[in-house]
Design a protein around this motif. Structure first.
Motif, PDB file in Angstrom:
ATOM      1  N   CYS A   1       0.326   8.506  -3.661  1.00  0.00           N
ATOM      2  CA  CYS A   1      -0.710   7.824  -2.877  1.00  0.00           C
ATOM      3  C   CYS A   1      -0.266   7.539  -1.453  1.00  0.00           C
ATOM      4  O   CYS A   1      -0.811   6.667  -0.785  1.00  0.00           O
ATOM      5  N   GLY A   2       0.722   8.286  -0.970  1.00  0.00           N
ATOM      6  CA  GLY A   2       1.248   8.079   0.370  1.00  0.00           C
ATOM      7  C   GLY A   2       0.444   8.787   1.432  1.00  0.00           C
ATOM      8  O   GLY A   2      -0.778   8.712   1.474  1.00  0.00           O
TER       9      GLY A   2
ATOM     10  N   LEU B   1      -1.672   6.975  -8.800  1.00  0.00           N
ATOM     11  CA  LEU B   1      -0.383   6.950  -9.498  1.00  0.00           C
ATOM     12  C   LEU B   1       0.745   7.130  -8.492  1.00  0.00           C
ATOM     13  O   LEU B   1       0.719   8.067  -7.685  1.00  0.00           O
ATOM     14  N   ASP B   2       1.730   6.257  -8.542  1.00  0.00           N
ATOM     15  CA  ASP B   2       2.864   6.369  -7.625  1.00  0.00           C
ATOM     16  C   ASP B   2       4.000   5.509  -8.165  1.00  0.00           C
ATOM     17  O   ASP B   2       3.819   4.744  -9.129  1.00  0.00           O
ATOM     18  N   ILE B   3       5.178   5.624  -7.520  1.00  0.00           N
ATOM     19  CA  ILE B   3       6.320   4.800  -7.901  1.00  0.00           C
ATOM     20  C   ILE B   3       6.666   3.788  -6.815  1.00  0.00           C
ATOM     21  O   ILE B   3       7.537   2.944  -7.017  1.00  0.00           O
ATOM     22  N   ALA B   4       6.017   3.893  -5.659  1.00  0.00           N
ATOM     23  CA  ALA B   4       6.318   3.015  -4.530  1.00  0.00           C
ATOM     24  C   ALA B   4       5.233   1.942  -4.399  1.00  0.00           C
ATOM     25  O   ALA B   4       4.056   2.276  -4.271  1.00  0.00           O
ATOM     26  N   PRO B   5       5.613   0.659  -4.415  1.00  0.00           N
ATOM     27  CA  PRO B   5       4.613  -0.413  -4.316  1.00  0.00           C
ATOM     28  C   PRO B   5       3.727  -0.308  -3.076  1.00  0.00           C
ATOM     29  O   PRO B   5       2.522  -0.548  -3.156  1.00  0.00           O
ATOM     30  N   GLN B   6       4.315   0.074  -1.919  1.00  0.00           N
ATOM     31  CA  GLN B   6       3.504   0.147  -0.703  1.00  0.00           C
ATOM     32  C   GLN B   6       2.480   1.274  -0.783  1.00  0.00           C
ATOM     33  O   GLN B   6       1.383   1.181  -0.216  1.00  0.00           O
ATOM     34  N   ALA B   7       2.821   2.367  -1.504  1.00  0.00           N
ATOM     35  CA  ALA B   7       1.864   3.453  -1.688  1.00  0.00           C
ATOM     36  C   ALA B   7       0.720   3.010  -2.591  1.00  0.00           C
ATOM     37  O   ALA B   7      -0.442   3.383  -2.374  1.00  0.00           O
ATOM     38  N   LEU B   8       1.026   2.206  -3.593  1.00  0.00           N
ATOM     39  CA  LEU B   8      -0.025   1.696  -4.482  1.00  0.00           C
ATOM     40  C   LEU B   8      -0.911   0.692  -3.747  1.00  0.00           C
ATOM     41  O   LEU B   8      -2.113   0.619  -3.996  1.00  0.00           O
ATOM     42  N   ASP B   9      -0.317  -0.065  -2.823  1.00  0.00           N
ATOM     43  CA  ASP B   9      -1.134  -0.956  -1.982  1.00  0.00           C
ATOM     44  C   ASP B   9      -2.101  -0.132  -1.128  1.00  0.00           C
ATOM     45  O   ASP B   9      -3.279  -0.488  -0.975  1.00  0.00           O
ATOM     46  N   ALA B  10      -1.579   0.987  -0.589  1.00  0.00           N
ATOM     47  CA  ALA B  10      -2.438   1.869   0.214  1.00  0.00           C
ATOM     48  C   ALA B  10      -3.551   2.460  -0.636  1.00  0.00           C
ATOM     49  O   ALA B  10      -4.679   2.643  -0.164  1.00  0.00           O
ATOM     50  N   ALA B  11      -3.239   2.763  -1.910  1.00  0.00           N
ATOM     51  CA  ALA B  11      -4.244   3.311  -2.811  1.00  0.00           C
ATOM     52  C   ALA B  11      -5.377   2.319  -3.032  1.00  0.00           C
ATOM     53  O   ALA B  11      -6.563   2.679  -3.015  1.00  0.00           O
ATOM     54  N   LYS B  12      -5.013   1.043  -3.224  1.00  0.00           N
ATOM     55  CA  LYS B  12      -6.036   0.010  -3.416  1.00  0.00           C
ATOM     56  C   LYS B  12      -6.891  -0.130  -2.155  1.00  0.00           C
ATOM     57  O   LYS B  12      -8.122  -0.223  -2.234  1.00  0.00           O
TER      58      LYS B  12
ATOM     59  N   ALA C   1      -9.104   3.035  -4.529  1.00  0.00           N
ATOM     60  CA  ALA C   1      -8.814   3.428  -5.913  1.00  0.00           C
ATOM     61  C   ALA C   1      -9.345   2.385  -6.886  1.00  0.00           C
ATOM     62  O   ALA C   1      -9.221   1.175  -6.665  1.00  0.00           O
ATOM     63  N   ASP C   2      -9.932   2.852  -7.989  1.00  0.00           N
ATOM     64  CA  ASP C   2     -10.477   1.952  -9.004  1.00  0.00           C
ATOM     65  C   ASP C   2      -9.376   1.304  -9.831  1.00  0.00           C
ATOM     66  O   ASP C   2      -9.500   0.153 -10.261  1.00  0.00           O
ATOM     67  N   HIS C   3      -8.299   2.041 -10.067  1.00  0.00           N
ATOM     68  CA  HIS C   3      -7.148   1.541 -10.818  1.00  0.00           C
ATOM     69  C   HIS C   3      -5.892   2.177 -10.233  1.00  0.00           C
ATOM     70  O   HIS C   3      -5.941   3.305  -9.718  1.00  0.00           O
ATOM     71  N   VAL C   4      -4.768   1.482 -10.322  1.00  0.00           N
ATOM     72  CA  VAL C   4      -3.490   2.060  -9.903  1.00  0.00           C
ATOM     73  C   VAL C   4      -2.437   1.738 -10.953  1.00  0.00           C
ATOM     74  O   VAL C   4      -2.503   0.701 -11.630  1.00  0.00           O
ATOM     75  N   PHE C   5      -1.459   2.629 -11.066  1.00  0.00           N
ATOM     76  CA  PHE C   5      -0.345   2.415 -11.990  1.00  0.00           C
ATOM     77  C   PHE C   5       0.958   2.823 -11.324  1.00  0.00           C
ATOM     78  O   PHE C   5       1.030   3.863 -10.659  1.00  0.00           O
TER      79      PHE C   5
ATOM     80  N   GLN D   1       4.202   3.742   4.891  1.00  0.00           N
ATOM     81  CA  GLN D   1       2.853   3.605   4.341  1.00  0.00           C
ATOM     82  C   GLN D   1       1.914   4.471   5.143  1.00  0.00           C
ATOM     83  O   GLN D   1       1.823   4.328   6.354  1.00  0.00           O
ATOM     84  N   GLY D   2       1.230   5.369   4.471  1.00  0.00           N
ATOM     85  CA  GLY D   2       0.317   6.261   5.164  1.00  0.00           C
ATOM     86  C   GLY D   2       1.072   7.301   5.974  1.00  0.00           C
ATOM     87  O   GLY D   2       2.096   7.842   5.560  1.00  0.00           O
ATOM     88  N   ARG D   3       0.588   7.561   7.189  1.00  0.00           N
ATOM     89  CA  ARG D   3       1.138   8.600   8.061  1.00  0.00           C
ATOM     90  C   ARG D   3       1.852   7.967   9.253  1.00  0.00           C
ATOM     91  O   ARG D   3       1.494   6.872   9.695  1.00  0.00           O
ATOM     92  N   MET D   4       2.830   8.678   9.789  1.00  0.00           N
ATOM     93  CA  MET D   4       3.548   8.231  10.985  1.00  0.00           C
ATOM     94  C   MET D   4       3.401   9.291  12.056  1.00  0.00           C
ATOM     95  O   MET D   4       3.494  10.485  11.777  1.00  0.00           O
ATOM     96  N   GLY D   5       3.181   8.847  13.310  1.00  0.00           N
ATOM     97  CA  GLY D   5       2.980   9.810  14.374  1.00  0.00           C
ATOM     98  C   GLY D   5       3.531   9.324  15.699  1.00  0.00           C
ATOM     99  O   GLY D   5       3.747   8.127  15.898  1.00  0.00           O
ATOM    100  N   VAL D   6       3.770  10.277  16.602  1.00  0.00           N
ATOM    101  CA  VAL D   6       4.175   9.962  17.960  1.00  0.00           C
ATOM    102  C   VAL D   6       2.938   9.997  18.853  1.00  0.00           C
ATOM    103  O   VAL D   6       2.183  10.982  18.824  1.00  0.00           O
ATOM    104  N   ARG D   7       2.749   8.946  19.622  1.00  0.00           N
ATOM    105  CA  ARG D   7       1.658   8.911  20.588  1.00  0.00           C
ATOM    106  C   ARG D   7       2.206   9.231  21.970  1.00  0.00           C
ATOM    107  O   ARG D   7       3.166   8.630  22.438  1.00  0.00           O
ATOM    108  N   PHE D   8       1.579  10.239  22.616  1.00  0.00           N
ATOM    109  CA  PHE D   8       1.945  10.628  23.973  1.00  0.00           C
ATOM    110  C   PHE D   8       0.873  10.092  24.922  1.00  0.00           C
ATOM    111  O   PHE D   8      -0.285  10.488  24.833  1.00  0.00           O
TER     112      PHE D   8
END
Length: 357
Positions: A190-191, A211-222, A226-230, A349-356
């Protein structure tokens, strides 16, 4: 935003060096557009897991540059500065806000380019920016105008970069399952990709389990709906619970991870006889499937095209219509190594990018 045109002949670029398998901030020439190309002032370049694969054992056939140094990055958006020959009829103007895909030197016309992927172009000459040619973690880049588009109204050029890889990949990973509204989909991982997949699935009327193993990814899913996360690492009964929730299994499991174990675990939650395993993420080691399961129709295995100029536009227009953007954190060009470290440690969490600017 100041002038789009460069005021000097060189620029800084984050480049992968195959000789020491490390990233270096180098000073390189600003390119000049060839035929069919646009010179773009990059607004944002975002990091994809495929970029990190450069530093890993190359067991999955990743094609690299013959030059030991190459600018990484293949997700980008920016402003049109100028163009080469053959672009006039494509409708681009200086200052246009654009997004683009990374394939160059292919024909864009053969069956593979139109219906499969530019990698399989009949010319055999396709190159991918960020891998075989300089990519987008630099201030200016030349992109093929045939694989670019003007951003729809409502998409921020400084936020749209992830849509031109992660977005197109996630959108088609979901849409290509062909599920009707109300069906169940499991989004595995869910990253950076998965949280977009959840947004697209919900916009298409699906019920979603993250479904994920990282708490921050599951937070992003919610947060993405997402209706349910595990947490599949901490909850030992997650497979049983998914089966119960869905009354027999999900109608599709879309795997956005690079985890072989997640592929091994997925068949147990797929509805027998009609369910789909959608392969998107690419683990370092080959995935293993039970031939008897496939032969007896326990589930179907599919792949999804991760982006050509022919299926790019539906994703981008859908994203604009439904106000879908990646969760994006901006960094400086000098901080790309930090971004890679965060991705490898599963702390992003989510995506990371460089802003120019």
């Amino acid at each position: 935003m100041g002038s789009l045109h460069p005021t000097k002949k060189t620029m800084k670029a984050q480049q992968y060096d195959a000789r020491d398998n490390k990233l270096h901030l180098n000073e390189i020439p600003i390119p000049t557009p060839r035929a069919h190309e646009l010179l773009v002032k990059v607004a944002c370049a975002s990091l994809c897991h495929s970029d990190v694969m450069l530093f890993e054992p190359n067991d999955q056939g990743l094609i690299l540059s013959s030059d030991p140094c190459v600018t990484i990055g293949h997700e980008g958006s920016g402003f049109v500065v100028s163009s080469g020959s053959g672009v006039a009829d494509l409708g681009f103007r200086e200052g246009d806000k654009v997004g683009f895909l990374c394939a160059v030197d292919c024909c864009f016309e053969c069956h593979a380019c139109r219906n499969v992927h530019n990698s399989w172009c009949v010319t055999g000459k396709t190159k991918m920016q960020g891998f075989t040619l300089n990519g987008y973690f630099q201030e200016y880049v030349c992109v093929d105008a045939r694989a670019a588009m003007v951003l729809p109204e409502g998409l921020d050029v400084y936020k749209a970069a992830p849509l031109f890889c992660a977005g197109v990949t996630a959108f088609h990973g979901v849409e290509d399952c062909g599920l009707e509204e109300g069906k169940w989909m499991a989004v595995i991982g869910c990253g950076g990709l998965g949280h977009l997949g959840i947004k697209y699935a919900k916009a298409m009327g699906l019920k979603v389990i993250g479904l994920d193993i990282a708490p921050q990814a599951l937070d992003a899913a919610k947060e993405s709906g997402a209706d349910h996360v595990f947490n599949t690492l901490e909850d030992k009964d997650w497979q049983k619970k998914v089966i119960e929730l869905t009354d027999g299994g999900v109608d599709a499991a879309v795997n956005f991870t690079a985890s072989k174990k997640s592929y091994d675990d997925a068949p147990a939650i797929i509805r027998p006889g009609s369910g789909i395993l959608m392969v998107v993420g690419i683990p370092q080691k080959p995935i293993e499937l039970n031939a008897l399961d496939i032969a007896l129709g326990r589930y179907r295995v599919r792949g999804s095209n991760n982006g050509t100029c022919y299926n790019m536009r539906p994703c981008i227009e859908f994203s604009a219509k439904h106000n879908i953007n990646a969760h994006l954190t901006h960094y400086k060009l000098e901080e790309v190594p930090k971004m890679i470290e965060l991705m490898n440690s599963h702390k992003a969490q989510g995506r990371m990018g460089v802003r120019f600017d």
